[in-house]
Scaffold this active site. Structure first.
Site, PDB file in Angstrom:
ATOM      1  N   LYS A 215       0.884  -1.161   0.000  1.00 49.62           N
ATOM      2  CA  LYS A 215       0.000   0.000   0.000  1.00 49.62           C
ATOM      3  C   LYS A 215       0.923   1.214   0.000  1.00 49.62           C
ATOM      4  O   LYS A 215       1.501   1.579   1.018  1.00 49.62           O
ATOM      5  CB  LYS A 215      -0.911  -0.009   1.240  1.00 49.62           C
ATOM      6  CG  LYS A 215      -2.005   1.086   1.208  1.00 49.62           C
ATOM      7  CD  LYS A 215      -1.447   2.442   1.563  1.00 49.62           C
ATOM      8  CE  LYS A 215      -2.506   3.521   1.499  1.00 49.62           C
ATOM      9  NZ  LYS A 215      -1.945   4.857   1.235  1.00 49.62           N
TER      10      LYS A 215
ATOM     11  N   GLU B  85       9.122   1.979  11.065  1.00 46.68           N
ATOM     12  CA  GLU B  85      10.213   2.948  10.912  1.00 46.68           C
ATOM     13  C   GLU B  85       9.551   4.305  10.748  1.00 46.68           C
ATOM     14  O   GLU B  85       8.945   4.590   9.723  1.00 46.68           O
ATOM     15  CB  GLU B  85      11.087   2.592   9.713  1.00 46.68           C
ATOM     16  CG  GLU B  85      12.398   3.361   9.673  1.00 46.68           C
ATOM     17  CD  GLU B  85      12.320   4.655   8.866  1.00 46.68           C
ATOM     18  OE1 GLU B  85      12.148   5.730   9.502  1.00 46.68           O
ATOM     19  OE2 GLU B  85      12.406   4.581   7.642  1.00 46.68           O
TER      20      GLU B  85
ATOM     21  N   CYS C  27      13.826  10.924   6.621  1.00 49.00           N
ATOM     22  CA  CYS C  27      13.710  10.670   8.054  1.00 49.00           C
ATOM     23  C   CYS C  27      15.066  10.728   8.745  1.00 49.00           C
ATOM     24  O   CYS C  27      15.164  11.150   9.897  1.00 49.00           O
ATOM     25  CB  CYS C  27      13.074   9.305   8.308  1.00 49.00           C
ATOM     26  SG  CYS C  27      11.377   9.148   7.721  1.00 49.00           S
TER      27      CYS C  27
END
Length: 460
Positions: A153, A227, A261
């Site tokens: 997804k 994560e 990130c």
């Protein structure tokens, strides 16, 4: 799914979403494929993964252009991302058998005991837009090769990337149903997690999304890997090579146009070298070229969506209103598309917006501290704990300081990065579990203990 080219603001051709019925059919195919795929010899799965690496390299320009068109990644970085995905495939094509080999355990003289690492079933992966190929392949390469099947997804603004990744596995010769993309909104995610045929779930995304997915998976007693975000410290000690630190610091803060990130976000500099570092850092940030991401010379492209650029600007302006000082940048560029310049703010209070929130764009907060102990304290003064970087000429000191930073990884005299050979993941609100390396391929397997002995040796 509606898409917009972030470099121009122009609408791209929409891609039709899957219906709930089509999603159910995909899950059925995944479960049916797992029954056959999990029984294939490891060597066959490794050979197919090597073929996926070949497909990636053969089509690197095509895939890079899709990324750049959908989410604005500078084209050189997009090509590098495809190459990195091929590297991950190479790594597991070579090492998966070793990573999942039976682990013998010494017990009784008359018995054989070992741990067998066996797949679980279909695994749902919920992936973000910022590294639309790499985030998927660092999940898919180990997870599929372990014998699981995959359901992706992907983020709603990169559906063409999702379909291209599905094509990679198809062209490499993977059986139907082993890897499929689900073009759906977030509203259908819980239904898939709750489906009895889905064995596990992994997510890379925001803290908010992680809490929702972790809760849904936990309620179903299904393993999950999360994560999440980061606000990585970049610690410059008094004996650091300031010029090198500043150059690498500018690169890591603006990699992928700052949308990473594990980008350095809080630059923590010991007072003795603060002025020298700040001067060099601002110079490096201002030297970067902001431009059309299809241009080979562009260092920084647009933000992936207009609302993301607006959120970034709000964070910068809030931090300035809270007492910080603007050194460079700080305003969206007056051009088509969603461009924000490399930005540096100083005198940032510990409770300011850019100190407390993840900043997902090319804006850096720089702090001056009195010494090593204060640098470590400030580095750890965050609810995130994904990565970190320490700069010092004393490598023993660097290792010692790295051990004291609360994060999933710390690099000394190097930018924080993910590598197929190294475990990757965070602590605190940056999530749990590990991807990549041996630990990553063991994330979604059953570590089954097997004990074997002759009935004649039974004590009855």
């Amino acid at each position: 799914m509606n898409r917009v080219n972030p470099a121009t603001g122009e609408e791209l051709e929409p891609i039709e979403e899957h219906t709930a019925e089509e999603v159910d059919e995909a899950v059925t195919r995944s479960a049916e494929a797992y029954a056959e795929w999990s029984g294939r010899p490891m060597e066959e799965r490794q050979k197919l993964l090597s073929g996926a690496a070949d497909v990636l390299r053969e089509n690197v320009d095509e895939y890079a252009e899709i990324m750049t068109r959908e989410m604005g990644k500078p084209i050189a970085g997009a090509r590098s991302e495809v190459e990195k995905c091929a590297w991950a495939c190479d790594h597991y094509a070579e090492r998966a058998g070793e990573y999942l080999a039976d682990e013998r355990i010494g017990t009784e003289p008359h018995a054989e005991a070992f741990v067998s690492y066996e797949p679980l079933g279909p695994v749902l992966a919920i992936m973000p837009w910022n590294f639309p190929f790499w985030q998927v392949f660092r999940f898919a390469a180990p997870t599929l090769t372990a014998g699981n099947t995959g359901l992706l997804k992907h983020a709603s603004n990169v559906p063409e990337c999702a379909l291209a990744i599905e094509d990679v596995f198809r062209e490499a010769g993977y059986p139907e149903g082993v890897f499929q993309s689900l073009l759906v909104g977030s509203d259908l995610v819980n239904d898939v997690i709750e489906d009895d045929r889905v064995a596990a779930v992994t997510l890379t995304g925001s803290e908010r999304a992680g809490r929702a997915v972790g809760k849904a998976a936990g309620e179903q007693l299904k393993p999950s890997v999360l994560e999440l975000g980061g606000s990585d410290p970049f610690v410059v000690l008094d004996d650091a090579d300031v010029e090198v630190a500043a150059a690498v610091g500018a690169r890591t803060r603006t990699l992928n146009s700052g949308q990473s990130c594990i980008a350095a976000k809080r630059f923590i500099v010991v007072d003795e070298v603060y002025e020298a570092f700040l001067e060099a850092f601002v110079r490096e940030m201002e030297a970067l070229t902001v431009g059309d991401p299809m241009d080979e010379d562009a260092d920084v492209g647009p933000q992936a969506r207009e609302d993301l650029m607006e959120d970034l600007h709000e964070q910068v302006q809030a931090t300035l209103s809270e007492g910080a000082t603007l050194q460079t940048g700080g305003e969206p560029l007056d051009r088509e598309g969603f461009f924000y310049p490399p930005t540096v703010v100083t005198d940032v209070p510990r409770d300011a917006t850019m100190s407390c929130e993840e900043v997902f764009g090319p804006a850096a907060a720089v702090y001056g501290v009195g010494g090593e102990a204060e640098a470590i304290d400030l580095a750890n003064d965050s609810h995130y704990g994904l990565g970190g970087s320490v700069w010092t000429e004393d490598l023993h000191r660097g290792k010692r300081v790295a051990r004291e930073i609360e994060s999933g990884c710390v690099f000394v005299n190097e930018l924080t990065k993910s590598d197929p050979r190294l475990p990757f993941g965070g602590v605190k609100d940056s999530g749990y579990g590990r991807e990549l390396s041996e630990k990553g391929i063991r994330a979604f397997v059953n570590a089954k203990t097997v004990w074997v002995q002759s009935a004649a040796d039974q004590d009855v």
